[in-house]
Design a protein around this motif. Structure first.
Motif, PDB file in Angstrom:
ATOM      1  N   LEU A 122       0.712  -1.197  -0.095  1.00 17.19           N
ATOM      2  CA  LEU A 122       0.015  -0.114  -0.089  1.00 17.19           C
ATOM      3  C   LEU A 122       0.880   1.447  -0.042  1.00 17.19           C
ATOM      4  N   GLU A 123       1.949   1.210   0.784  1.00 20.35           N
ATOM      5  CA  GLU A 123       2.838   2.385   0.685  1.00 20.35           C
ATOM      6  C   GLU A 123       3.470   2.588  -0.783  1.00 20.35           C
ATOM      7  N   LEU A 124       3.878   1.397  -1.391  1.00 19.76           N
ATOM      8  CA  LEU A 124       4.345   1.815  -2.764  1.00 19.76           C
ATOM      9  C   LEU A 124       3.182   2.520  -3.650  1.00 19.76           C
ATOM     10  N   ILE A 125       2.093   1.778  -3.491  1.00 12.40           N
ATOM     11  CA  ILE A 125       0.902   2.325  -4.378  1.00 12.40           C
ATOM     12  C   ILE A 125       0.724   3.468  -3.948  1.00 12.40           C
ATOM     13  N   THR A 126       0.385   4.113  -2.837  1.00 11.27           N
ATOM     14  CA  THR A 126       0.224   5.398  -2.150  1.00 11.27           C
ATOM     15  C   THR A 126       1.114   6.364  -2.772  1.00 11.27           C
ATOM     16  N   ARG A 127       2.555   5.941  -2.593  1.00  9.39           N
ATOM     17  CA  ARG A 127       3.716   6.973  -2.973  1.00  9.39           C
ATOM     18  C   ARG A 127       3.624   7.463  -4.508  1.00  9.39           C
ATOM     19  N   THR A 152      -8.787   5.595   3.425  1.00 10.55           N
ATOM     20  CA  THR A 152      -7.492   6.187   3.723  1.00 10.55           C
ATOM     21  C   THR A 152      -7.490   6.663   5.215  1.00 10.55           C
ATOM     22  N   GLY A 153      -6.286   7.141   5.784  1.00  2.41           N
ATOM     23  CA  GLY A 153      -6.312   7.461   7.175  1.00  2.41           C
ATOM     24  C   GLY A 153      -4.893   8.080   7.276  1.00  2.41           C
ATOM     25  N   GLU A 154      -4.623   8.456   8.510  1.00  4.10           N
ATOM     26  CA  GLU A 154      -3.424   9.363   8.799  1.00  4.10           C
ATOM     27  C   GLU A 154      -2.394   8.662   8.306  1.00  4.10           C
ATOM     28  N   ARG A 155      -2.029   7.153   7.987  1.00  2.00           N
ATOM     29  CA  ARG A 155      -1.009   6.609   7.664  1.00  2.00           C
ATOM     30  C   ARG A 155      -0.654   7.045   6.083  1.00  2.00           C
ATOM     31  N   TRP A 159       2.466   9.380   4.260  1.00  2.00           N
ATOM     32  CA  TRP A 159       3.126   8.699   3.093  1.00  2.00           C
ATOM     33  C   TRP A 159       3.178  10.201   1.966  1.00  2.00           C
ATOM     34  N   ILE A 160       2.014  10.412   1.690  1.00  2.00           N
ATOM     35  CA  ILE A 160       1.822  11.570   0.849  1.00  2.00           C
ATOM     36  C   ILE A 160       2.662  12.672   1.301  1.00  2.00           C
ATOM     37  N   VAL A 178      -0.948  18.357   2.582  1.00  2.00           N
ATOM     38  CA  VAL A 178      -1.873  17.382   2.994  1.00  2.00           C
ATOM     39  C   VAL A 178      -2.076  17.470   4.383  1.00  2.00           C
ATOM     40  N   THR A 179      -3.532  17.315   4.644  1.00  2.00           N
ATOM     41  CA  THR A 179      -3.880  17.108   6.097  1.00  2.00           C
ATOM     42  C   THR A 179      -4.378  15.872   6.566  1.00  2.00           C
ATOM     43  N   GLY A 180      -4.649  15.773   7.758  1.00  2.00           N
ATOM     44  CA  GLY A 180      -5.144  14.465   8.397  1.00  2.00           C
ATOM     45  C   GLY A 180      -3.860  13.478   8.618  1.00  2.00           C
ATOM     46  N   LYS A 181      -2.746  14.085   8.997  1.00  2.00           N
ATOM     47  CA  LYS A 181      -1.539  13.588   9.253  1.00  2.00           C
ATOM     48  C   LYS A 181      -1.474  12.840  10.652  1.00  2.00           C
ATOM     49  N   PRO A 182      -0.591  12.175  11.105  1.00  2.00           N
ATOM     50  CA  PRO A 182      -0.568  11.769  12.535  1.00  2.00           C
ATOM     51  C   PRO A 182       0.379  13.018  13.210  1.00  2.00           C
ATOM     52  N   ILE A 183       0.113  12.955  14.555  1.00  2.00           N
ATOM     53  CA  ILE A 183       0.705  14.241  15.020  1.00  2.00           C
ATOM     54  C   ILE A 183       2.118  14.353  14.851  1.00  2.00           C
TER      55      ILE A 183
END
Ligand code: NAD
Length: 476
Positions: A122-127, A152-155, A159-160, A178-183
């Motif tokens: 998923l990381e490869l695809i998202t990136r 999708t979520g903060e993870r 990555w984005i 991008v918003t909705g990132k982890p703290i």
């Protein structure tokens, strides 16, 4: 299933838009300019997975650039297509305008079932998807700022953001792309639960509206109200949790993709959530009846129906049988235009999506501002605020002792009063204020105009008026 004789999601949004603009006096041509989607970019890209190349299709749609950046989530789902992304982008324009978040509307999606891939894949695809959008400035802190949505979520947002930073190493505002990132990757307290929290605040605002409550035939407070929720994902889980744990609502039904749980005495939302996390399904959950045809539970008698999963679930096929007097659209587009007409005819009150789920974009706005200002909210003021409150408490205690009255401030009061607001308190306060103000602006139109008989039309009127004013002020 949505009957095939219904308009598409985008057509449904346009029908609702048209109903509202028919009541407005816009200059010739402006109505069309606001309604149309400015641009949709389709990308197909390959990723090498499990020894072969897989091709994915993604979209980023920009509905209106009357304000920039444009804003809207990125969805990972097999249902993603151009029509859906354009409908969602249009809703973002109206939503941002209604809650006064200074953005145009946009939306993105990748046609994929994320459950079929492991984390690394998923990381490869998202990136790779992010790379394709970033290199065309379709992700950019000044132009186009995505956020999480279904699947999708903060993870994914982390990555984005990282992908953007790698491609724009000297952009000091890169993290605001991008918003909705982890703290710990530039996010803000309270964003994960913001949309669900916003649904709760929207209901608080509705329950304060005496005329609105009368129109829905409801009385009293949220305590004891029977609630059915569809979709126990980010939005549905948080909304149901806050409504049951903090407001005393009884969650009698939870509808998921593999069936529905029902318990007249109320379901323990946290326990159901934990069950889903552990087992990946609601099946086997002990303290409830399982209903295989989950969607049928949308028709169960209850006080408040909260569709929080996907669009088109209340449609020509079931609208007539919906029993709830109040529907709050936590998801985007859960009620089709045809169903909306039937429900209005029955007197059902609908709190519309563009308002009901605007908590997410509101807190995303706060996160974007935080990222651009490079400082956490409350960091400069908190200690100073606490010190000033301490002065008042000391003075009150001195006066009480000196005068011999012997008043004592209760420890609970002192603890609450002395604590300065941190980021989470400020975010909640900003969100509550935004949801109340937006509700009042809609409700005013709903109650004051004889030609407006529903909150959705009122919401469109308030929001389109602001978009139109912005176009008029700037010229096209
Ligand atoms: P999510 O992926 O976290 O959750 C969706 C949930 O719905 C999942 O639990 C899934 O299993 C369930 N679901 C899927 N298909 C279903 C079906 N046919 N019947 C019943 N349940 C089903 O997504 P989310 O972020 O909670 O988004 C839900 C809705 O809220 C979407 O319409 C989205 O556009 C909208 N929304 C989300 C946000 C946000 O901040 N995440 C903001 C505004 C609006």
């Amino acid at each position: 299933m949505q009957p095939s004789n219904e308009p598409s999601f985008r057509e449904s949004v346009d029908i609702m838009f048209n109903r509202a603009v028919a009541l407005m006096d816009l200059p010739p041509g402006l109505e069309e300019k606001i309604r149309v989607c400015n641009a949709t970019y389709t990308v197909r890209f390959g990723v090498r997975l499990r020894g072969k190349i897989e091709t994915f299709t993604g979209y980023r749609s920009v509905h209106s650039e009357h304000m920039e950046p444009v804003k809207g989530g990125i969805r990972f789902s097999l249902g993603v297509n151009q029509d859906e992304v354009e409908a969602l982008a249009a809703l973002m324009t109206y939503k941002c305008s209604l809650v006064e978040a200074p953005f145009g509307g946009s939306k993105g999606g990748l046609c994929i079932d994320p459950r079929e891939y492991d984390d690394h894949e998923l990381e490869l695809i998202t990136r790779r998807f992010a790379y394709e959008l970033i290199k065309r400035d379709m992700i950019n802190p000044a132009q186009n700022v995505p956020a999480p949505d279904m699947g999708t979520g903060e993870r994914e947002m982390a990555w984005i953001a990282d992908q953007y930073k790698r491609m724009n190493t000297t952009d000091i505002n890169g993290v605001a792309c991008v918003t909705g990132k982890p703290i710990n990757a530039g996010g803000i307290q309270g964003r994960t639960e913001a949309t669900g929290r916003g649904v709760q605040y929207a209901l608080h605002a509705f329950f304060r509206d005496v005329e609105g409550m009368e129109k829905a035939g409801l009385t009293g407070t949220l305590k004891g109200k029977r609630v059915v929720v569809q979709g126990l994902g980010n939005v549905g889980y948080h909304a149901a949790k806050f409504l049951s744990e903090e407001d005393g609502c009884v969650i009698t039904g939870i509808i998921e993709r593999d069936g529905a749980l029902y318990n007249e005495d109320g379901l323990d939302v946290e326990a159901v959530h934990q069950w889903i996390v552990k087992h990946g399904t609601i099946t086997g959950y002990p303290d409830a009846q399982l209903q295989e045809d989950g969607a049928a539970l949308l028709e169960a008698p209850c006080d408040i129906l909260v569709p929080a999963a996907l669009e088109g679930v209340i449609n020509l096929g079931n609208a007539e049988r919906i029993a709830a007097p109040l529907i709050i659209e936590a998801a985007n587009g859960p009620v089709t235009a045809g169903a909306d007409e039937i429900l209005r005819g029955k007197g059902t009150v609908i709190i519309p999506d563009m308002y009901a789920n605007a908590g997410g974009v509101t807190v995303s706005y706060f996160e974007w501002v935080k990222n651009l200002s490079h400082i956490r909210f409350g960091r400069m003021q908190r200690r100073q605020e606490e010190a000033r409150h301490q002065l008042v408490v000391d003075e009150l205690e001195r006066l009480s002792a000196d005068s011999g009255i012997g008043w004592e401030l209760s420890p609970n009061f002192k603890e609450k009063y002395l604590r300065g607001a941190g980021e989470l308190e400020l975010v909640r306060s900003g969100l509550d204020d935004t949801m109340s103000t937006a509700y009042e602006s809609m409700a005013h139109v709903w109650h004051a105009r004889d030609d407006v008989d529903d909150l959705r039309t009122a919401a469109y009127l308030v929001s389109i008026e602001k978009v139109a004013a912005s176009y008029r002020a700037k010229g096209l």
